[in-house]
Design an enzyme around this catalytic site. Structure first.
Site, mmCIF file in Angstrom:
data_model
loop_
_atom_site.group_PDB
_atom_site.id
_atom_site.type_symbol
_atom_site.label_atom_id
_atom_site.label_comp_id
_atom_site.label_asym_id
_atom_site.label_seq_id
_atom_site.Cartn_x
_atom_site.Cartn_y
_atom_site.Cartn_z
ATOM 1 N N TYR A 244 0.747 -1.344 0.071
ATOM 2 C CA TYR A 244 -0.356 -0.103 -0.179
ATOM 3 C C TYR A 244 0.709 1.837 -0.113
ATOM 4 O O TYR A 244 0.339 2.207 -0.339
ATOM 5 C CB TYR A 244 -1.337 -0.165 1.249
ATOM 6 C CG TYR A 244 -1.954 -1.201 1.666
ATOM 7 C CD1 TYR A 244 -3.272 -1.315 -0.005
ATOM 8 C CD2 TYR A 244 -1.550 -2.040 1.439
ATOM 9 C CE1 TYR A 244 -3.581 -2.108 0.193
ATOM 10 C CE2 TYR A 244 -2.854 -3.078 2.301
ATOM 11 C CZ TYR A 244 -2.798 -3.128 1.301
ATOM 12 O OH TYR A 244 -4.700 -4.247 1.179
ATOM 13 N N HIS B 86 -9.173 1.399 -5.165
ATOM 14 C CA HIS B 86 -8.794 0.556 -4.266
ATOM 15 C C HIS B 86 -7.200 1.558 -4.699
ATOM 16 O O HIS B 86 -6.561 1.325 -5.607
ATOM 17 C CB HIS B 86 -8.800 -0.617 -4.832
ATOM 18 C CG HIS B 86 -9.764 -1.624 -4.533
ATOM 19 N ND1 HIS B 86 -10.073 -2.006 -3.448
ATOM 20 C CD2 HIS B 86 -10.782 -1.962 -5.255
ATOM 21 C CE1 HIS B 86 -11.639 -2.391 -3.570
ATOM 22 N NE2 HIS B 86 -12.306 -2.656 -4.356
#
Ligand code: DQA
Length: 146
Positions: A22, A99
Protein backbone atom coordinates in the site's frame (compact mmCIF):
# COMPACT_ATOMS: atom_id res chain seq x y z
CA UNK A 1 -21.66 19.63 -5.56
CA UNK A 2 -20.87 17.42 -2.56
CA UNK A 3 -18.88 14.19 -2.86
CA UNK A 4 -18.63 11.80 0.12
CA UNK A 5 -15.39 9.81 0.36
CA UNK A 6 -15.70 6.74 2.58
CA UNK A 7 -12.59 4.81 3.66
CA UNK A 8 -13.10 1.28 4.94
CA UNK A 9 -11.41 -0.90 7.57
CA UNK A 10 -7.68 -0.75 8.32
CA UNK A 11 -7.12 2.23 6.03
CA UNK A 12 -6.44 4.28 9.17
CA UNK A 13 -3.21 2.25 9.34
CA UNK A 14 -1.93 3.35 5.93
CA UNK A 15 1.71 4.34 6.08
CA UNK A 16 2.64 1.48 8.40
CA UNK A 17 0.35 -1.27 7.10
CA UNK A 18 2.02 -3.56 4.52
CA UNK A 19 3.95 -0.72 2.90
CA UNK A 20 5.18 -3.08 0.17
CA UNK A 21 1.53 -3.33 -0.98
CA UNK A 22 0.00 0.00 0.00
CA UNK A 23 2.99 2.32 0.02
CA UNK A 24 4.01 4.79 2.73
CA UNK A 25 1.34 7.41 2.17
CA UNK A 26 -0.91 7.97 5.21
CA UNK A 27 -4.68 8.40 5.18
CA UNK A 28 -4.20 11.96 6.37
CA UNK A 29 -2.02 12.68 3.33
CA UNK A 30 -4.58 11.08 0.99
CA UNK A 31 -7.33 13.25 2.51
CA UNK A 32 -5.10 16.30 2.08
CA UNK A 33 -4.63 15.53 -1.63
CA UNK A 34 -8.37 14.92 -2.00
CA UNK A 35 -9.02 18.36 -0.46
CA UNK A 36 -6.63 19.94 -2.99
CA UNK A 37 -8.48 18.35 -5.92
CA UNK A 38 -11.81 19.41 -4.41
CA UNK A 39 -10.61 22.99 -4.24
CA UNK A 40 -9.33 22.84 -7.82
CA UNK A 41 -12.72 21.52 -9.01
CA UNK A 42 -14.75 23.90 -6.84
CA UNK A 43 -16.66 21.13 -5.08
CA UNK A 44 -17.16 20.12 -1.45
CA UNK A 45 -15.73 16.79 -0.32
CA UNK A 46 -16.39 15.08 3.01
CA UNK A 47 -14.16 12.23 4.15
CA UNK A 48 -14.62 9.58 6.83
CA UNK A 49 -13.02 6.28 7.82
CA UNK A 50 -14.75 3.40 9.60
CA UNK A 51 -13.58 -0.04 10.60
CA UNK A 52 -17.06 -1.43 11.17
CA UNK A 53 -19.46 -2.59 8.49
CA UNK A 54 -22.48 -0.98 10.17
CA UNK A 55 -20.74 2.40 10.42
CA UNK A 56 -19.89 2.23 6.71
CA UNK A 57 -23.51 1.43 5.88
CA UNK A 58 -24.63 4.41 7.98
CA UNK A 59 -22.13 6.62 6.12
CA UNK A 60 -23.42 5.39 2.74
CA UNK A 61 -27.04 6.03 3.76
CA UNK A 62 -26.15 9.51 5.07
CA UNK A 63 -24.33 10.30 1.82
CA UNK A 64 -27.40 9.16 -0.09
CA UNK A 65 -29.32 12.01 1.59
CA UNK A 66 -26.63 14.67 1.74
CA UNK A 67 -24.22 14.16 -1.18
CA UNK A 68 -24.28 14.06 -4.98
CA UNK A 69 -21.86 11.17 -5.34
CA UNK A 70 -19.82 8.64 -3.37
CA UNK A 71 -16.21 7.50 -3.66
CA UNK A 72 -15.69 4.42 -1.50
CA UNK A 73 -12.82 2.10 -0.68
CA UNK A 74 -14.61 -0.73 1.12
CA UNK A 75 -11.19 -2.35 1.78
CA UNK A 76 -11.61 -5.88 3.19
CA UNK A 77 -15.41 -5.67 2.96
CA UNK A 78 -15.08 -5.36 -0.82
CA UNK A 79 -14.85 -9.11 -1.10
CA UNK A 80 -17.49 -10.16 1.40
CA UNK A 81 -20.13 -7.56 2.17
CA UNK A 82 -23.63 -8.16 0.87
CA UNK A 83 -24.83 -5.46 3.29
CA UNK A 84 -22.54 -2.72 1.92
CA UNK A 85 -23.44 -3.82 -1.62
CA UNK A 86 -27.11 -3.44 -0.73
CA UNK A 87 -26.57 -0.02 0.86
CA UNK A 88 -24.76 1.20 -2.28
CA UNK A 89 -27.60 -0.15 -4.43
CA UNK A 90 -30.13 1.70 -2.28
CA UNK A 91 -28.67 5.17 -2.77
CA UNK A 92 -29.68 7.01 -5.90
CA UNK A 93 -26.39 8.80 -6.54
CA UNK A 94 -23.35 7.59 -8.53
CA UNK A 95 -20.71 5.54 -6.73
CA UNK A 96 -17.12 4.83 -7.74
CA UNK A 97 -15.15 2.13 -5.91
CA UNK A 98 -11.44 2.70 -5.42
CA UNK A 99 -8.50 0.57 -4.37
CA UNK A 100 -4.94 1.58 -3.70
CA UNK A 101 -3.67 -1.78 -4.93
CA UNK A 102 -4.62 -3.68 -8.07
CA UNK A 103 -6.97 -6.27 -6.57
CA UNK A 104 -7.04 -8.16 -9.89
CA UNK A 105 -3.31 -8.86 -9.58
CA UNK A 106 -3.42 -10.24 -6.03
CA UNK A 107 -4.85 -13.35 -4.30
CA UNK A 108 -7.66 -15.18 -6.10
CA UNK A 109 -10.20 -14.32 -3.41
CA UNK A 110 -9.39 -10.61 -3.76
CA UNK A 111 -10.28 -10.63 -7.45
CA UNK A 112 -13.98 -10.69 -6.71
CA UNK A 113 -15.61 -7.45 -5.63
CA UNK A 114 -19.09 -7.83 -4.24
CA UNK A 115 -19.46 -4.08 -3.77
CA UNK A 116 -18.38 -3.19 -7.33
CA UNK A 117 -21.60 -4.76 -8.59
CA UNK A 118 -23.37 -1.73 -7.11
CA UNK A 119 -20.95 0.88 -8.54
CA UNK A 120 -20.78 2.90 -11.74
CA UNK A 121 -17.03 2.31 -11.96
CA UNK A 122 -13.91 0.98 -10.27
CA UNK A 123 -10.43 2.53 -10.16
CA UNK A 124 -7.54 0.62 -8.62
CA UNK A 125 -3.84 0.01 -8.54
CA UNK A 126 -2.73 3.63 -8.61
CA UNK A 127 -2.24 4.28 -4.90
CA UNK A 128 -3.60 7.62 -3.70
CA UNK A 129 -4.10 8.64 -7.33
CA UNK A 130 -6.99 6.13 -7.51
CA UNK A 131 -8.98 8.41 -5.18
CA UNK A 132 -8.12 11.59 -7.07
CA UNK A 133 -9.19 10.10 -10.41
CA UNK A 134 -12.38 8.81 -8.80
CA UNK A 135 -13.26 12.32 -7.56
CA UNK A 136 -12.86 13.63 -11.11
CA UNK A 137 -14.92 10.69 -12.38
CA UNK A 138 -17.79 11.35 -9.99
CA UNK A 139 -17.86 15.04 -10.95
CA UNK A 140 -18.06 14.03 -14.62
CA UNK A 141 -20.90 11.58 -13.92
CA UNK A 142 -22.91 14.07 -11.85
CA UNK A 143 -22.44 16.83 -14.45
CA UNK A 144 -23.43 14.49 -17.28
CA UNK A 145 -26.65 13.63 -15.43
CA UNK A 146 -27.61 17.29 -14.90
C1 DQA B 1 -7.78 -2.44 -0.66
C2 DQA B 1 -7.70 -3.86 -1.21
C3 DQA B 1 -8.44 -4.83 -0.31
O1 DQA B 1 -8.37 -6.16 -0.84
C4 DQA B 1 -7.83 -4.84 1.07
O2 DQA B 1 -8.56 -5.69 1.93
C5 DQA B 1 -7.69 -3.46 1.64
C6 DQA B 1 -7.28 -2.36 0.77
C7 DQA B 1 -6.96 -1.43 -1.49
O3 DQA B 1 -7.20 -0.25 -1.37
O4 DQA B 1 -6.06 -1.84 -2.25
O5 DQA B 1 -7.82 -3.26 2.85
O6 DQA B 1 -9.14 -2.02 -0.71
Amino acid sequence: MIVAVIHGPNLNLLGVREPEVYGRVTLEEIDRRIAEVAEELGIEVTTCQHNGEGAIIDAVQRAGCEADGIVINPAGYTHTSVAIHDALKAVRIPVIEVHLSNILAREDWRRRSMTALACEGVIGGLGAESYLLAIRGIVALVEAAE
